[in-house]
Design an enzyme around this catalytic site. Structure first.
Site, PDB file in Angstrom:
ATOM      1  N   HIS A   1      -9.912   1.366  -0.593  1.00 39.25           N
ATOM      2  CA  HIS A   1      -9.388   2.429   0.514  1.00 39.25           C
ATOM      3  C   HIS A   1     -10.675   2.159   1.405  1.00 39.25           C
ATOM      4  O   HIS A   1     -11.819   2.608   1.103  1.00 39.25           O
ATOM      5  CB  HIS A   1      -9.252   3.073   0.515  1.00 39.25           C
ATOM      6  CG  HIS A   1      -7.717   3.730   0.295  1.00 39.25           C
ATOM      7  ND1 HIS A   1      -7.517   3.708  -0.956  1.00 39.25           N
ATOM      8  CD2 HIS A   1      -6.424   4.726   0.764  1.00 39.25           C
ATOM      9  CE1 HIS A   1      -6.301   3.540  -1.251  1.00 39.25           C
ATOM     10  NE2 HIS A   1      -5.876   4.108  -0.161  1.00 39.25           N
TER      11      HIS A   1
ATOM     12  N   LEU B   1       2.668   5.554  -5.534  1.00 43.60           N
ATOM     13  CA  LEU B   1       3.501   6.681  -6.420  1.00 43.60           C
ATOM     14  C   LEU B   1       3.077   8.189  -6.797  1.00 43.60           C
ATOM     15  O   LEU B   1       4.105   8.613  -6.414  1.00 43.60           O
ATOM     16  CB  LEU B   1       3.176   6.126  -7.934  1.00 43.60           C
ATOM     17  CG  LEU B   1       3.865   6.376  -8.613  1.00 43.60           C
ATOM     18  CD1 LEU B   1       4.354   5.033  -9.730  1.00 43.60           C
ATOM     19  CD2 LEU B   1       4.092   7.525  -9.316  1.00 43.60           C
ATOM     20  N   ASP B   2       2.042   8.492  -6.321  1.00 39.29           N
ATOM     21  CA  ASP B   2       1.842  10.053  -6.433  1.00 39.29           C
ATOM     22  C   ASP B   2       1.674  10.713  -5.193  1.00 39.29           C
ATOM     23  O   ASP B   2       1.914  11.909  -4.702  1.00 39.29           O
ATOM     24  CB  ASP B   2       0.505  10.533  -7.218  1.00 39.29           C
ATOM     25  CG  ASP B   2      -0.431   9.473  -6.632  1.00 39.29           C
ATOM     26  OD1 ASP B   2      -0.167   8.728  -6.495  1.00 39.29           O
ATOM     27  OD2 ASP B   2      -1.563   9.681  -7.754  1.00 39.29           O
TER      28      ASP B   2
ATOM     29  N   HIS C   1       0.558  -1.090   0.061  1.00 41.47           N
ATOM     30  CA  HIS C   1      -0.076   0.160  -0.143  1.00 41.47           C
ATOM     31  C   HIS C   1       0.744   0.816  -0.152  1.00 41.47           C
ATOM     32  O   HIS C   1       1.009   1.335   1.157  1.00 41.47           O
ATOM     33  CB  HIS C   1      -0.942  -0.130   1.288  1.00 41.47           C
ATOM     34  CG  HIS C   1      -1.945   0.548   1.122  1.00 41.47           C
ATOM     35  ND1 HIS C   1      -3.268   0.779   1.176  1.00 41.47           N
ATOM     36  CD2 HIS C   1      -1.577   2.366   1.049  1.00 41.47           C
ATOM     37  CE1 HIS C   1      -3.856   1.397   0.610  1.00 41.47           C
ATOM     38  NE2 HIS C   1      -3.509   2.431   0.912  1.00 41.47           N
TER      39      HIS C   1
ATOM     40  N   SER D   1      -9.819   7.882  -7.808  1.00 45.47           N
ATOM     41  CA  SER D   1      -9.979   9.195  -7.388  1.00 45.47           C
ATOM     42  C   SER D   1     -11.076   9.462  -6.663  1.00 45.47           C
ATOM     43  O   SER D   1     -12.101  10.440  -7.572  1.00 45.47           O
ATOM     44  CB  SER D   1      -9.409  10.343  -7.401  1.00 45.47           C
ATOM     45  OG  SER D   1      -7.448   9.881  -7.818  1.00 45.47           O
TER      46      SER D   1
ATOM     47  N   ASP E   1       2.250   3.931   2.623  1.00 46.95           N
ATOM     48  CA  ASP E   1       0.996   4.963   1.855  1.00 46.95           C
ATOM     49  C   ASP E   1       1.559   5.500   1.339  1.00 46.95           C
ATOM     50  O   ASP E   1       1.599   5.961   0.125  1.00 46.95           O
ATOM     51  CB  ASP E   1       0.131   5.367   3.646  1.00 46.95           C
ATOM     52  CG  ASP E   1      -1.026   5.688   2.708  1.00 46.95           C
ATOM     53  OD1 ASP E   1      -1.764   5.593   1.207  1.00 46.95           O
ATOM     54  OD2 ASP E   1      -2.028   6.585   3.588  1.00 46.95           O
ATOM     55  N   ASP E   2       1.941   7.195   2.224  1.00 45.86           N
ATOM     56  CA  ASP E   2       2.634   7.899   1.134  1.00 45.86           C
ATOM     57  C   ASP E   2       4.143   8.136   1.946  1.00 45.86           C
ATOM     58  O   ASP E   2       3.701   9.806   2.364  1.00 45.86           O
ATOM     59  CB  ASP E   2       1.434   9.369   1.517  1.00 45.86           C
ATOM     60  CG  ASP E   2       0.591   9.245   0.798  1.00 45.86           C
ATOM     61  OD1 ASP E   2       0.349   8.921  -0.658  1.00 45.86           O
ATOM     62  OD2 ASP E   2      -0.183   8.982   2.020  1.00 45.86           O
TER      63      ASP E   2
ATOM     64  N   GLU F   1     -11.770   3.997   6.723  1.00 45.76           N
ATOM     65  CA  GLU F   1     -10.351   5.060   7.006  1.00 45.76           C
ATOM     66  C   GLU F   1     -10.869   5.785   7.590  1.00 45.76           C
ATOM     67  O   GLU F   1     -10.949   6.691   8.613  1.00 45.76           O
ATOM     68  CB  GLU F   1      -9.555   5.240   5.571  1.00 45.76           C
ATOM     69  CG  GLU F   1      -7.995   6.307   6.285  1.00 45.76           C
ATOM     70  CD  GLU F   1      -7.676   6.327   5.403  1.00 45.76           C
ATOM     71  OE1 GLU F   1      -6.560   6.961   5.161  1.00 45.76           O
ATOM     72  OE2 GLU F   1      -8.432   6.449   4.396  1.00 45.76           O
TER      73      GLU F   1
END
EC number: 3.5.4.4
Length: 333
Positions: free
Chosen positions: A197, A15-16, A12, A141, A278-279, A200
């Site tokens: 997702h 990339l962005d 998880h 998205s 995650d990010d 959350e």
């Protein structure tokens, strides 16, 4: 806490959401894009979480500067390549990178299908250069609505052989999974895996919906599953994995503290939960931090951390033979 005899995975990882601050600075200068700061040190507070954000949407605004500098397809290719380089530096053997092509294309009206192709090219070049194994997950998205998600899906399906799975991310409360049933029907018809997702920002019912209506084989974050024992039983029995992201869940105020995180409960319940980032660039963490700092702080024993590492490969979107080959490769190293 990482068992070096086992494959290390991150399944998880956006990339962005992993665009280096230095790359943002470089691309901002290259394309003459006004940035909130002109040095790396002063830019970091704008692109990286330095304290807990009040909610998920506030956290997501930190991602925006990374995509604002994606003014060409070559820029998209660069960040994809650098994502693989970062994975190699972290010691990852296998990574699943997920990305929203519409989100990446938006700031400069890039062709969405072109973004998909650029990401595929960058990841392929990175894998060949650094020896990391990777798969790509396309994200719709949800925050942009059903029509925009359809555009993303069409662009991803144009390169379906290079995409492993479909995901749905963004504003879970405002855009429930029920809006995207036909999108996921098409993804399953294409032979893709499904991860969503869920649980959350919304409650356990969002996870049930992701499984029953969208066909989710894995759940991203899924922290609210802890509120529904029947759901945890179902996840364990059906071997539906949870992609846990400890630090991220604290930074988005999804969970109050690491000590309160349900990952330990999931593992005790037999749920196939794994450790992920995650990010990473936005959070200022890497997979090593999640294993060595976050997991112990969340109350996981050494054996539970090892089980989470095992689970990461177990629920990866790989065939049994591919998993076996990866285990053998690491064992022989």
């Amino acid at each position: 806490m990482i068992d070096i005899t086992l494959p290390l995975t991150d399944i998880h990882r956006h990339l962005d959401g992993n665009i280096r601050a230095q790359t943002i600075l470089d691309l901002g200068r290259q394309f003459n894009i006004a940035l909130p700061a002109q040095t790396l040190e002063t830019l970091i507070p704008h692109v990286q979480v330095t304290s807990t954000e009040p909610d998920l949407v506030s956290f997501l605004t930190k991602l925006d500067w990374g995509v604002k500098v994606l003014a060409s397809l070559d820029a998209c290719r660069r960040v994809a390549f650098e994502n693989i380089e970062d994975a190699a530096r972290n010691g990852l053997h296998y990574v699943e990178l997920r990305f929203s092509p519409g989100y990446m294309a938006m700031a400069h009206q890039l062709p969405i299908a072109g973004v998909v192709e650029a990401v595929i090219d960058g990841v392929r070049d990175g894998c060949n250069t650094f020896g990391v194994e990777a798969r790509l997950i396309g994200i719709m998205s949800r925050t942009f609505g059903e029509a925009a998600c359809l555009q993303e899906l069409d662009a991803l399906l144009a390169h379906r052989e290079n995409i492993t799975a479909l995901d749905l991310a963004g504003d879970e409360l405002g855009f429930p999974g029920s809006l995207f049933l036909s999108h996921f029907n098409r993804a399953r018809d294409a032979g893709w895996h499904i991860t969503v997702h869920a649980g959350e920002a919304a409650g356990p019912e969002s996870i049930w919906q992701a499984i029953r209506e969208l066909g989710a084989e894995r759940i991203g974050h899924g922290v609210k599953a802890v509120e529904d024992r029947a759901l945890m039983d179902f996840l364990a029995q059906q071997r539906i994995g949870i992609e846990s992201c400890l630090t991220s869940n604290i930074q988005t105020s999804t969970v109050a503290s690491l000590a309160d995180h349900p990952l330990k409960t999931f593992l005790e319940h037999g749920v196939l939960a794994s450790l992920n980032t995650d990010d990473p660039a936005v959070q200022g963490v890497d997979i090593i931090h999640e294993y060595h700092v976050a997991a112990p702080a969340a109350g996981l024993s050494r054996e539970q951390i090892r089980q989470a590492q095992i689970n990461g490969l177990e629920i990866a979107f790989l065939s049994d033979s591919e998993k076996r080959a990866l285990r053998e490769k690491v064992a022989e190293a």
